[in-house]
Motif scaffolding. Structure first.
Motif: not given
Length: 263
Positions: A95-97, A104-108, A142-148
């Motif tokens: 959910n971005a910012l 966060w912890l779940r995704a990691l 993991g290598k580039r910033a992306q809007p999605l």
């Protein structure tokens, strides 16, 4: 004989479109595979569809240590050892910012930590068999910033770093560790985003990738099979981009934003 003839493998996230395609490619090359996924219905369906004699489904929540232990123990008991591990389980929780600490912890936990913990559990069995190969599924995200993506990107960037360190730590056990970074691939998320419209997805890919289209899951599977095989015996600690040239070009993305200035 195939490139993985006689190899015994675990593939997490194996019920997804990309995961099941990886399993199918490994079986085609001679491996016997334990397909692990939290989606029991899809997992059993894919195992039955692919090859009931060579594919065994195991319901696994990769964030549960006891289930990781059981997965490894059952694989060793049933197959006699483990030669290959593909860490493909993932969540797109993002959910971005506005992402909460819990998310966060779940995704990691799903994308990064669980794969690392499973690798640590599998490594002794690989060493006992004379060595093995681990392939982590990373991403161009993991290598580039992306809007999605935001959280997802961070987890995939971390996988690239963990892969290098795992390769170092496990080198004395004969275990090679590499990653594959797919670009936009015809996969479950892309199918959902486009309503199953492949032509729409390729239309977007025309502006993102040097190949002029998005990738096929088979193209990711071929890269995974190669890194898992003895043909990649001198490759470890590296990332193989299956991204249609995405990371080879800059933010101009095929030159479109600069075109008015150049004409």
């Amino acid at each position: 004989m195939g490139d993985l003839d006689g190899k015994r493998a675990i593939v997490t996230g194996g019920a997804t479109l990309i995961g099941a395609t990886i399993v199918a490619a490994m079986v085609r090359e001679g491996a016997t595979v334990v397909l692990a996924d939290i989606d029991e219905e899809a997992g059993r369906r894919e195992a039955s569809r692919l090859d009931p004699e060579r594919v065994v489904f195991r319901h696994v929540d990769v964030t549960a240590d006891d289930q990781l232990d059981q997965l490894v123990d059952e694989t060793v008991t049933r197959l006699g050892g483990i030669d290959v591990l593909v860490n493909g389980a993932a969540t797109y929780l993002d959910n971005a910012l506005e992402t909460t600490r819990e998310d966060w912890l779940r995704a990691l936990d799903v994308n990064l930590v669980s794969g690392a913990l499973l690798t640590a559990r599998v490594a002794p069995h690989m060493a006992a068999a004379g060595g093995g190969a681990v392939v982590n599924l990373a991403s161009i995200s993991g290598k580039r910033a992306q809007p999605l993506f935001y959280v997802y990107s961070a987890t995939k960037a971390a996988i690239l770093g963990v892969t290098r360190n795992e390769a170092l730590k496990l080198s004395d056990r004969g275990v090679r560790v590499n990653s594959v970074s797919p670009g936009w691939i015809w996969s479950n998320p892309i199918q959902e985003m486009t309503g199953g419209d492949r032509a729409m997805a390729d239309g977007v890919g025309e502006h993102l990738f040097l190949t002029g289209r998005i990738g096929d899951p088979e193209e990711v599977a071929e890269a995974v099979v190669f890194l898992a095989s003895d043909r990649a015996s001198f490759i470890t600690g590296t990332d193989l981009a299956v991204d249609g040239g995405y990371t080879a070009i800059g933010p101009e993305q095929m030159g479109q934003p600069l075109r008015p200035l150049l004409e």
